[in-house]
Motif scaffolding. Structure first.
Motif, PDB file in Angstrom:
ATOM      1  N   THR A  53      -6.396   7.632  -9.428  1.00 46.34           N
ATOM      2  CA  THR A  53      -5.671   6.535  -8.779  1.00 46.34           C
ATOM      3  C   THR A  53      -4.714   7.065  -7.713  1.00 46.34           C
ATOM      4  OG1 THR A  53      -4.032   6.574 -10.574  1.00 46.34           O
ATOM      5  CG2 THR A  53      -5.827   4.993 -10.764  1.00 46.34           C
ATOM      6  N   SER A  66      -4.420   5.853  -3.849  1.00 43.63           N
ATOM      7  CA  SER A  66      -3.137   5.442  -3.286  1.00 43.63           C
ATOM      8  C   SER A  66      -2.822   6.215  -2.010  1.00 43.63           C
ATOM      9  CB  SER A  66      -2.036   5.667  -4.330  1.00 43.63           C
ATOM     10  OG  SER A  66      -0.800   5.227  -3.850  1.00 43.63           O
ATOM     11  N   GLU A  67      -3.102   7.492  -2.034  1.00 46.54           N
ATOM     12  CA  GLU A  67      -2.839   8.326  -0.850  1.00 46.54           C
ATOM     13  C   GLU A  67      -3.740   7.931   0.321  1.00 46.54           C
ATOM     14  OE1 GLU A  67      -2.794  13.086   0.416  1.00 46.54           O
ATOM     15  OE2 GLU A  67      -3.278  12.459  -1.637  1.00 46.54           O
ATOM     16  N   ALA A  93      -0.606   1.670  -9.449  1.00 54.69           N
ATOM     17  CA  ALA A  93      -0.604   3.130  -9.305  1.00 54.69           C
ATOM     18  C   ALA A  93       0.805   3.707  -9.254  1.00 54.69           C
ATOM     19  CB  ALA A  93      -1.378   3.533  -8.053  1.00 54.69           C
ATOM     20  N   THR A  94       1.787   2.847  -8.938  1.00 56.90           N
ATOM     21  CA  THR A  94       3.174   3.334  -8.874  1.00 56.90           C
ATOM     22  C   THR A  94       3.912   3.136 -10.191  1.00 56.90           C
ATOM     23  OG1 THR A  94       3.992   1.190  -8.086  1.00 56.90           O
ATOM     24  CG2 THR A  94       3.285   2.786  -6.425  1.00 56.90           C
ATOM     25  N   LEU A 102      -2.525  -0.853  -5.905  1.00 59.31           N
ATOM     26  CA  LEU A 102      -1.526   0.126  -5.473  1.00 59.31           C
ATOM     27  C   LEU A 102      -0.219  -0.053  -6.240  1.00 59.31           C
ATOM     28  CD1 LEU A 102      -2.164   0.041  -1.612  1.00 59.31           C
ATOM     29  CD2 LEU A 102      -2.842   1.816  -3.236  1.00 59.31           C
ATOM     30  N   ARG A 117      -1.637   0.235   3.531  1.00 57.39           N
ATOM     31  CA  ARG A 117      -0.500  -0.449   2.918  1.00 57.39           C
ATOM     32  C   ARG A 117       0.612  -0.673   3.950  1.00 57.39           C
ATOM     33  NH1 ARG A 117       1.504   1.959  -2.614  1.00 57.39           N
ATOM     34  NH2 ARG A 117       1.034   3.841  -1.425  1.00 57.39           N
ATOM     35  N   SER A 119      -2.608   4.703   2.072  1.00 56.63           N
ATOM     36  CA  SER A 119      -1.199   4.644   2.482  1.00 56.63           C
ATOM     37  C   SER A 119      -1.032   3.955   3.833  1.00 56.63           C
ATOM     38  CB  SER A 119      -0.600   6.056   2.519  1.00 56.63           C
ATOM     39  OG  SER A 119      -1.323   6.869   3.428  1.00 56.63           O
ATOM     40  N   SER A 149       1.462   8.063 -12.599  1.00 52.86           N
ATOM     41  CA  SER A 149       1.794   9.294 -11.886  1.00 52.86           C
ATOM     42  C   SER A 149       1.975  10.424 -12.892  1.00 52.86           C
ATOM     43  CB  SER A 149       3.085   9.100 -11.073  1.00 52.86           C
ATOM     44  OG  SER A 149       3.572  10.338 -10.622  1.00 52.86           O
TER      45      SER A 149
END
Length: 808
Positions: free
Chosen positions: A620, A624-625, A718-719, A715, A631, A628, A724
């Protein structure tokens, strides 16, 4: 008798009314609004329930039941003073002229009511109440004609002149008139349920019982048929088909009439800022009755062998009441009739058992039957060494290279279908292993740990290959995620939920019982969810990176792994945020202290869980990266999006494992199954949309806007903590994790009690640590919980457990 009594009384009051006509004309206007409260003599009868509808202390009418009349009706201060100051309470004191006049006025007012005048007698009989009374008589007649019942000789209730068919038809007409005249009363009186039971299902059940008996015995048991029964021994199947087909248009007509009632109500609700309570009741009644009609119509289609039409009815019912389990049980029954849809059947049974408002517990028996038949199919059709399956398509095409392209395509489709079915059957079988639980010490008939781990790895490998070849639809992938969420929360508990309170209750009943069994199996099942979603995440990432342009909604819309990935990641987030129904978080802690009290076998499970968690976190993180820039380019409107903004997920409303993040109002809900009230039927607008659709599409294609919303939600997940790898330790410090760890320590201490028949469960014993060390660690856990959350500590009896396990 009843008619004669009524007419005699009506005539007697009519004579009085006629004789007093001149007396009435001479009264002043003040006597038009008199009441029983104006006559002292009647005060003696206040509080007597049979008179409460017309005789109350405040002078008004009251039709409530005995238990509904609150608060208790004590007298006023003035009345109390008068009562206590009277030396003698006179009963039946003489009336004054004024009170006598009032009595006459009240009597004449009664004489003008319906039912007193002989001219209005027929009008009273046509009221809804009269129809319901007549319906009760017809019901009793039909009850009298049931086979194998001790029938009374009550010729009044038997209805000798009419056949059951005639009575059913007349009863249906009565019920139909009531249903169309007053939906609110119809719901209160369960008219739609009585319509189904007495007009249709009673006869259908009788026919099906006779068909079953005929198949079992080879002959028709005439002796068991009732006198007056209209079941004919010949062609029973044809009779069932004919009767079902004759009932279908009657239900379709009722549904059409009720659907037409929705549009005016919709317009009213849109124009009024606030509605009357009666309007709300009417709206709710119409939707609830429509829901039940669709269940009944679906059953009729099923009895008439119209499977597709039955499925459409059940789907509409599930849309009208997504938090109710019954329609999902019916959908599972239909899917179960097709062996290739075993995974879909399991999903529907999970929905039925995990409905947030009305779980359908009868599904459990059918669920175990499905799982047993699936395992039997695997034993008969799948060899232990079936590694050639992935190459079977290419091999057959090469061997048959002379056949045409069309034939080759057909052959490929057949082979793919066979491989997909085998995989889905194995996946379903694995969920059964989770539900039964792994054998931790090899002493029972459950699957052994090594075998389970091998099975999990094999299925993940097959899924990776099949997903790459686009073998599964987006809708099916979402159903698989939902099924795995179900088996995770019910692992080793036979498909049943168990809260933290439930664990304590089980231990109170059985001190030898070890909660470590549920904790371990839930952790194993959850590790499989993590691995399954990791495959989805890698698939999504791989398709994103193949595109040369920067990712946008249009480029992501056709990646079928996005929708199930978001569903799975949201479930995973809900687990890490703390769930009262998941007890395996202790295996996901990333510190060395907890490992001291665990055996090597325990550590192998913990390593599996940790690896699964890290792999999913990394997959994930890559997504997300990569997104970026995508987003950063979004406007502010996407900061507050929710699952409610994506139509595809509406299919999963009312499913308990997803209820913490997926509700119809867009908010989160952490309550238990039986706590979620009131029943969650859809709104009028949603009902109109559901019923106006010719076909309910499952997994319809998303728009660019919805795809963008999905990415935003993914996303956001994922945070969250637990995703993480840097925040991995934070997830383990939650109160829920501490309580899970505490349960494990408690089981270790129970294992070390003297004179106890200890099991060989090395996972839960903790061979490396002494009881003193474990008690100290347990006290520190309990202390942190007590200081962090007194309310939860009281609910979980943390102080009692501290005393019992750490000291007493």
């Amino acid at each position: 008798l009843c008619t004669t009594s009524q007419i005699d009384f009506s005539q007697s009051t009519a004579k009085i009314s006629e004789h007093l006509s001149e007396f009435r004309k001479g009264l002043s206007q003040q006597f038009e609004s008199v009441s029983f409260r104006d006559v002292k003599e009647y005060s003696e009868y206040y509080g007597f329930f049979p008179f409460h509808s017309f005789l109350t202390r405040n002078g008004g009418a009251d039709s409530r039941g005995v238990n509904d009349i609150k608060p208790s009706e004590y007298v006023t201060i003035e009345e109390a003073i008068n009562t206590l100051s009277s030396e003698k309470l006179a009963s039946g004191s003489k009336s004054s002229d004024l009170e006598t006049t009032i009595k006459v006025c009240l009597l004449l007012a009664n004489a003008t009511q319906k039912g007193f005048s002989t001219d209005e007698y027929d009008v009273a009989a046509t009221s809804i109440e009269a129809k319901l009374s007549q319906a009760l008589l017809f019901q009793s007649i039909l009850d009298e004609t049931k086979p194998n019942k001790n029938r009374s000789n009550n010729s009044i209730a038997r209805g000798e002149k009419s056949s059951p068919t005639t009575i059913r038809n007349e009863l249906f007409q009565l019920f139909r008139e009531v249903l169309l005249a007053n939906p609110t009363l119809s719901l209160e009186q369960d008219v739609i349920g009585r319509t189904w039971k007495y007009c249709f299902y009673g006869h259908i059940k009788q026919l099906r019982c006779q068909i079953t008996l005929k198949k079992e015995t080879g002959e028709f048991a005439i002796a068991s048929a009732a006198k007056g029964s209209d079941v004919v021994p010949d062609n029973l199947e044809q009779e069932l088909l004919s009767f079902s087909n004759s009932a279908i248009p009657l239900y379709n007509d009722l549904i059409d009439q009720y659907t037409k009632m929705l549009s005016p109500l919709s317009q009213t609700s849109n124009t009024k800022a606030s509605q009357d309570a009666s309007d709300d009741k009417a709206e709710q009644a119409i939707i609830v009755i429509l829901y039940r009609m669709h269940i009944n119509l679906g059953d009729l289609y099923r009895y008439s062998c119209s499977t597709k039409l039955a499925e459409e009815c059940y789907l509409k019912a599930s849309k009208l009441a997504p938090a109710t389990g019954n329609p999902f049980n019916q959908l599972a029954v239909i899917s179960q009739s097709q062996e290739s849809l075993t995974a879909v059947s399991l999903y529907y049974y999970a929905r039925s058992l995990m409905a947030t408002n009305e779980p359908f517990d009868k599904s459990r028996t059918n669920l175990f039957l499905l799982l047993g038949n699936n395992r039997k199919w695997l034993e008969e059709h799948v060899r232990d060494d079936d590694s050639h399956s992935r190459a079977i398509v290419a091999g057959n095409i090469e061997a048959n290279s002379s056949i045409g392209k069309r034939s080759q395509r057909e052959w490929i489709m057949k082979e793919k279908s066979a491989i997909n079915r085998k995989f889905l059957a194995q996946l379903v079988d694995l969920q059964w292993d989770f539900m039964k639980g792994v054998s931790l010490d090899g002493s029972d008939m459950r699957i052994h740990l090594d075998e389970l781990l091998s099975k999990m790895s094999s299925i993940i490998a097959s899924f990776t290959d099949l997903l790459a070849s686009a073998s599964f639809s987006e809708s099916l992938l979402c159903k698989l995620v939902a099924t795995m969420a179900f088996s995770t929360l019910t692992a080793s508990n036979q498909g049943k939920l168990c809260s933290t309170k439930g664990l304590s209750a089980k231990r109170s009943k059985d001190p030898i019982w070890n909660e470590g069994f549920i904790m371990t199996n839930q952790a194993l099942a959850f590790s499989f969810v993590l691995r399954f979603c990791t495959v989805l995440a890698n698939h999504f990432y791989g398709h994103m990176t193949k595109r040369e342009n920067k990712p946008n909604a249009s480029s992501l819309i056709n990646i079928r792994s996005l929708t199930p990935l978001l569903l799975g990641s949201s479930f995973i987030t809900s687990i890490y945020e703390g769930s009262d129904w998941f007890h395996g978080l202790v295996f996901y802690r990333n510190d060395e202290s907890s490992g001291d009290s665990m055996s090597s076998e325990n550590n192998s499970i913990r390593n599996l869980c940790t690896t699964s968690q890290i792999d999913f976190s990394q997959s994930t993180a890559k997504i997300s990266e990569h997104l970026s820039e995508f987003r950063k380019g979004l406007s502010q409107q996407f900061e507050s999006v929710s699952f409610r903004d994506v139509k595809e997920y509406s299919e999963y409303y009312g499913f308990f494992p997803f209820h913490s993040f997926l509700t119809r109002n867009g908010g989160a809900d952490s309550r238990g199954v039986n706590d979620i009230k009131p029943s969650e039927y859809v709104t009028i607008e949603e009902a109109i949309n559901t019923l106006s659709s010719e076909k309910l599409a499952s997994g319809s294609k998303s728009s660019d806007l919805e795809t963008t919303i999905k990415v935003c939600l993914l996303l956001a997940n994922a945070t969250q903590k637990g995703f993480s790898t840097d925040e991995y330790d934070v997830a383990a410090t939650s109160i829920e994790a501490k309580l899970s760890q505490a349960l494990l320590f408690q089981s270790i201490l129970d294992e070390t009690k003297p004179n106890k028949n200890r099991s060989n469960n090395s996972i839960a014993r903790g061979e490396k640590s002494s009881p003193t060390t474990i008690r100290n660690e347990l006290f520190q856990l309990f202390r942190e919980v007590l200081l962090a959350n007194p309310t939860l500590s009281l609910e979980q009896d943390v102080i009692g457990r501290t005393w019992k396990y750490c000291f007493y």
